[in-house]
Scaffold this active site. Sequence first.
Site, PDB file in Angstrom:
ATOM      1  N   LYS A  39       0.888  -1.207  -0.115  1.00  0.00           N
ATOM      2  CA  LYS A  39      -0.034  -0.117  -0.152  1.00  0.00           C
ATOM      3  C   LYS A  39       0.872   1.298  -0.143  1.00  0.00           C
ATOM      4  O   LYS A  39       0.401   2.048  -0.513  1.00  0.00           O
ATOM      5  CB  LYS A  39      -0.923   0.087   1.138  1.00  0.00           C
ATOM      6  N   ARG A 134      -6.712   0.465  17.351  1.00  0.00           N
ATOM      7  CA  ARG A 134      -7.234   0.644  16.009  1.00  0.00           C
ATOM      8  C   ARG A 134      -8.069  -0.533  15.767  1.00  0.00           C
ATOM      9  O   ARG A 134      -8.969  -0.822  16.605  1.00  0.00           O
ATOM     10  CB  ARG A 134      -6.382   0.820  15.066  1.00  0.00           C
TER      11      ARG A 134
HETATM   12  C1  LIG Z   1       0.193  -0.859   6.805  1.00  0.00           C
HETATM   13  C2  LIG Z   1      -0.419  -2.145   7.536  1.00  0.00           C
HETATM   14  C3  LIG Z   1       0.898  -3.295   7.668  1.00  0.00           C
HETATM   15  C4  LIG Z   1       2.282  -2.938   7.172  1.00  0.00           C
HETATM   16  O1  LIG Z   1       2.783  -1.883   8.060  1.00  0.00           O
HETATM   17  P1  LIG Z   1       4.228  -1.368   7.869  1.00  0.00           P
HETATM   18  O2  LIG Z   1       4.539  -0.499   8.925  1.00  0.00           O
HETATM   19  O3  LIG Z   1       4.531  -0.752   6.524  1.00  0.00           O
HETATM   20  O4  LIG Z   1       5.393  -2.608   7.774  1.00  0.00           O
HETATM   21  C5  LIG Z   1       0.625  -4.209   8.493  1.00  0.00           C
HETATM   22  N1  LIG Z   1      -0.518  -4.431   8.744  1.00  0.00           N
HETATM   23  C6  LIG Z   1      -1.694  -3.657   8.658  1.00  0.00           C
HETATM   24  C7  LIG Z   1      -2.770  -4.136   9.359  1.00  0.00           C
HETATM   25  C8  LIG Z   1      -1.447  -2.467   8.060  1.00  0.00           C
HETATM   26  O5  LIG Z   1      -2.467  -1.633   8.109  1.00  0.00           O
END
Ligand SMILES: *Cc1c(COP(=O)(O)O)cnc(C)c1O
Length: 363
Positions: A39, A134
């Site tokens: 993402k 969250r």
């Molecule tokens: C964005 C996200 C990740 C990845 O996070 P990073 O800090 O980029 O490694 C993993 N799990 C969820 C639920 C996320 O929203």
Amino acid sequence: MKTIFYPKLTINMNHLKKNISEISNLCAKNNIAITTVIKGFNGITQVDKAFIDNNIKSIGSSRIEQLEKIKELNPSIETLLIRIPSISNLERIIKSADVSLNSEYDVVKKIDTLCKKLNIKHSVILMFDLGDLREGFFNENEFIMAAKNIENNLSNIYLKGIGTNLGCYGSIKPSIKNLTRLSSIAENIETIIGRKLEIISGGASTSLSMLKNNTMPKKINHLRIGEAILINRDLEEYWGYDFSNLYNDIFTLKAEIIEIKNKPSYPVGEIFIDAFGNRPTYTDIGIRKRAILNIGKQDFGDHTKLIPTNKNIKIIGSSSDHLIVDITDCKIDYNLGDIISFNLYYEAMLFLSRSEYVVKELI
Ligand SMILES: *Cc1c(COP(=O)(O)O)cnc(C)c1O
């Protein structure tokens, strides 16, 4: 039409490849499977391909569109939807995501009903909130009941495992205490459903800190990693861990100088509000040599998330379409049309990779 050259986001594919393999190896050594999260760069197709070509078997995103693209590129890659599914989009979700993170039993039930209608199976990882506040169940009994009900009542849903998210909203660190709690909840569920869970997902890039200091509970066998591969800044800069074997210059912004002038550092006239309705403060440090670059907030979001590669350049400010930098202390004598480079924090990568006004170039 003639090509637009700058501003440009360059993406160093060799450095990306190195980071993918280093993180994969670190996790493999600790018996941890990974889902790489795309993402942060908005699933730019060529970059997606680098993950697929470098032996990544599971790819995650919060965005359905990005997962659909992965399935088009290679249907055998496992896709994981890492944002809790929206009821309105369930059909597109189950057609593009093999697995989704979930925190509402009623939604999983709806997914099951739809799966039956379409004659497909879907896997879920049930999320537990260890305090970051969250997504995820907060009540342990409710969580365990939901897991049990999914296992026993929803025939087209496979309860693949459980997981948690940390360090996002509530800034909570992964720790022995909170991840051991997740592990023991997993053991409880395994006893109740009478089988092992395939995945106990212990978080994102920040959880790599626990591999570095060998404190990861044994039961955690999966992480979802974006930042550490793509940017590799947080764990070194904020956490003090040594990840110097990884690159942090995969994504580089290059913008062009469109004006150079000596101007006062303090605005002239009655100070009111800036272009965005804010009231910034200004410090008078005399006349400075300033350059304006052809990029702005619309492209990168917040200029404090840009790091000039020339340490003598200071970012002064920005508006929607302009970035102003102080070049007084530079040894290089910059001219109009010259290019200034920046390394990025995650947020700037997120914005720049999706700006249609920024050229993307793989190097
Ligand atoms: C964005 C996200 C990740 C990845 O996070 P990073 O800090 O980029 O490694 C993993 N799990 C969820 C639920 C996320 O929203």
